[in-house]
Design a protein around this motif. Sequence first.
Motif, PDB file in Angstrom:
ATOM      1  N   TRP A 106       0.229  57.993 -67.404  1.00  0.00           N
ATOM      2  CA  TRP A 106       1.156  58.809 -66.614  1.00  0.00           C
ATOM      3  C   TRP A 106       1.635  58.052 -65.373  1.00  0.00           C
ATOM      4  O   TRP A 106       2.751  58.257 -64.898  1.00  0.00           O
ATOM      5  CB  TRP A 106       0.432  60.095 -66.235  1.00  0.00           C
ATOM      6  CG  TRP A 106       1.043  60.951 -65.181  1.00  0.00           C
ATOM      7  CD1 TRP A 106       2.299  61.495 -65.171  1.00  0.00           C
ATOM      8  CD2 TRP A 106       0.402  61.416 -63.987  1.00  0.00           C
ATOM      9  NE1 TRP A 106       2.481  62.267 -64.040  1.00  0.00           N
ATOM     10  CE2 TRP A 106       1.319  62.230 -63.306  1.00  0.00           C
ATOM     11  CE3 TRP A 106      -0.857  61.231 -63.436  1.00  0.00           C
ATOM     12  CZ2 TRP A 106       1.023  62.846 -62.090  1.00  0.00           C
ATOM     13  CZ3 TRP A 106      -1.170  61.854 -62.246  1.00  0.00           C
ATOM     14  CH2 TRP A 106      -0.237  62.647 -61.575  1.00  0.00           C
ATOM     15  N   ASP A 116      -4.680  65.673 -57.053  1.00  0.00           N
ATOM     16  CA  ASP A 116      -3.616  65.269 -57.973  1.00  0.00           C
ATOM     17  C   ASP A 116      -3.681  63.759 -58.231  1.00  0.00           C
ATOM     18  O   ASP A 116      -2.922  62.974 -57.661  1.00  0.00           O
ATOM     19  CB  ASP A 116      -2.257  65.655 -57.397  1.00  0.00           C
ATOM     20  CG  ASP A 116      -1.130  65.465 -58.405  1.00  0.00           C
ATOM     21  OD1 ASP A 116      -1.435  65.327 -59.605  1.00  0.00           O
ATOM     22  OD2 ASP A 116       0.044  65.458 -57.992  1.00  0.00           O
ATOM     23  N   SER A 175      -7.223  68.751 -66.247  1.00  0.00           N
ATOM     24  CA  SER A 175      -6.316  69.898 -66.342  1.00  0.00           C
ATOM     25  C   SER A 175      -5.630  69.926 -67.707  1.00  0.00           C
ATOM     26  O   SER A 175      -5.449  70.992 -68.300  1.00  0.00           O
ATOM     27  CB  SER A 175      -5.280  69.871 -65.210  1.00  0.00           C
ATOM     28  OG  SER A 175      -4.468  68.714 -65.251  1.00  0.00           O
ATOM     29  N   VAL A 176      -5.280  68.748 -68.243  1.00  0.00           N
ATOM     30  CA  VAL A 176      -4.685  68.695 -69.581  1.00  0.00           C
ATOM     31  C   VAL A 176      -5.684  69.195 -70.622  1.00  0.00           C
ATOM     32  O   VAL A 176      -5.346  70.008 -71.496  1.00  0.00           O
ATOM     33  CB  VAL A 176      -4.218  67.258 -69.908  1.00  0.00           C
ATOM     34  CG1 VAL A 176      -3.928  67.110 -71.399  1.00  0.00           C
ATOM     35  CG2 VAL A 176      -2.984  66.912 -69.089  1.00  0.00           C
ATOM     36  N   PHE A 183      -0.037  69.063 -66.671  1.00  0.00           N
ATOM     37  CA  PHE A 183       0.596  68.257 -65.635  1.00  0.00           C
ATOM     38  C   PHE A 183       1.395  69.097 -64.648  1.00  0.00           C
ATOM     39  O   PHE A 183       1.736  68.622 -63.559  1.00  0.00           O
ATOM     40  CB  PHE A 183       1.477  67.178 -66.263  1.00  0.00           C
ATOM     41  CG  PHE A 183       0.706  65.954 -66.670  1.00  0.00           C
ATOM     42  CD1 PHE A 183       0.440  64.941 -65.773  1.00  0.00           C
ATOM     43  CD2 PHE A 183       0.203  65.846 -67.957  1.00  0.00           C
ATOM     44  CE1 PHE A 183      -0.298  63.827 -66.143  1.00  0.00           C
ATOM     45  CE2 PHE A 183      -0.535  64.744 -68.356  1.00  0.00           C
ATOM     46  CZ  PHE A 183      -0.797  63.707 -67.445  1.00  0.00           C
ATOM     47  N   GLY A 191      -3.964  60.308 -68.693  1.00  0.00           N
ATOM     48  CA  GLY A 191      -4.019  60.492 -67.248  1.00  0.00           C
ATOM     49  C   GLY A 191      -3.601  59.248 -66.494  1.00  0.00           C
ATOM     50  O   GLY A 191      -2.961  59.329 -65.437  1.00  0.00           O
ATOM     51  N   ARG A 223      -5.857  64.848 -63.608  1.00  0.00           N
ATOM     52  CA  ARG A 223      -4.947  65.321 -64.650  1.00  0.00           C
ATOM     53  C   ARG A 223      -5.576  65.274 -66.036  1.00  0.00           C
ATOM     54  O   ARG A 223      -5.239  66.075 -66.909  1.00  0.00           O
ATOM     55  CB  ARG A 223      -3.652  64.500 -64.626  1.00  0.00           C
ATOM     56  CG  ARG A 223      -2.768  64.795 -63.427  1.00  0.00           C
ATOM     57  CD  ARG A 223      -2.252  66.217 -63.454  1.00  0.00           C
ATOM     58  NE  ARG A 223      -1.557  66.549 -62.205  1.00  0.00           N
ATOM     59  CZ  ARG A 223      -1.136  67.767 -61.904  1.00  0.00           C
ATOM     60  NH1 ARG A 223      -1.332  68.773 -62.735  1.00  0.00           N
ATOM     61  NH2 ARG A 223      -0.528  68.008 -60.757  1.00  0.00           N
TER      62      ARG A 223
END
Length: 211
Positions: free
Chosen positions: A171, A9, A17-18, A203, A168, A14
């Motif tokens: 954030w 994480d 994953s996005v 997210f 990313g 991120r």
Amino acid sequence: MSIELHTWDTPNGRKISVALEEMGLPYSVKTVNITKGEQHAADFLRISPNNRIPTIVDSDGPEGAPISVFESGAILLYLGEKTGQFLPATLRERVPVLEWLMWQMGGFGPMPGQVHHFRAVEAEADRRYGLERYSNETRRLYRVLDTRLSQVEYVAGALSVADFAILGWAWRHERHQVSLDEFPNVKRWYDALFERPGVQRGFAVKLDDKP
């Protein structure tokens, strides 16, 4: 067939994953606990020779053969090529995507990352010097981004993998000790991206092994 995302994480995790959610690709998460040194395991080294997350393994790679890809920027370009999404086909349109992706990889990541590091340094003199140096550069990069976003809706004009890469790290703006209220164009862009269901899912997906 699906993609394995080996990650933790972090901002770089991120990004991917996005992108996977926005592109609608099936994937599974294989957590690599970097706080326990799992990135140094021999099995992980075989797919990520730099011992860094994220890495993907695509069982349905080019010509139908499996492929692993490491480095988040390379992964974003690979996924864009694979799907034909968020990566323009023409060279002229692709150039700004590449420019802003490289901008993120070379600056808006390494510099805020140093802010993260020096905030945790115990020696006051070292912490003060490091935070001043890297916080100033991080804020400069936010100003560059804000200026760019005063001219365009997304960093390369149309929504692209470059936006996912930069998001990313944006954030973590609070950890950078940056208020987005100081950068209204970045805030507009940031809020607009987080209204997208794919970004929200990217997210929300669990990328660690915490309970």
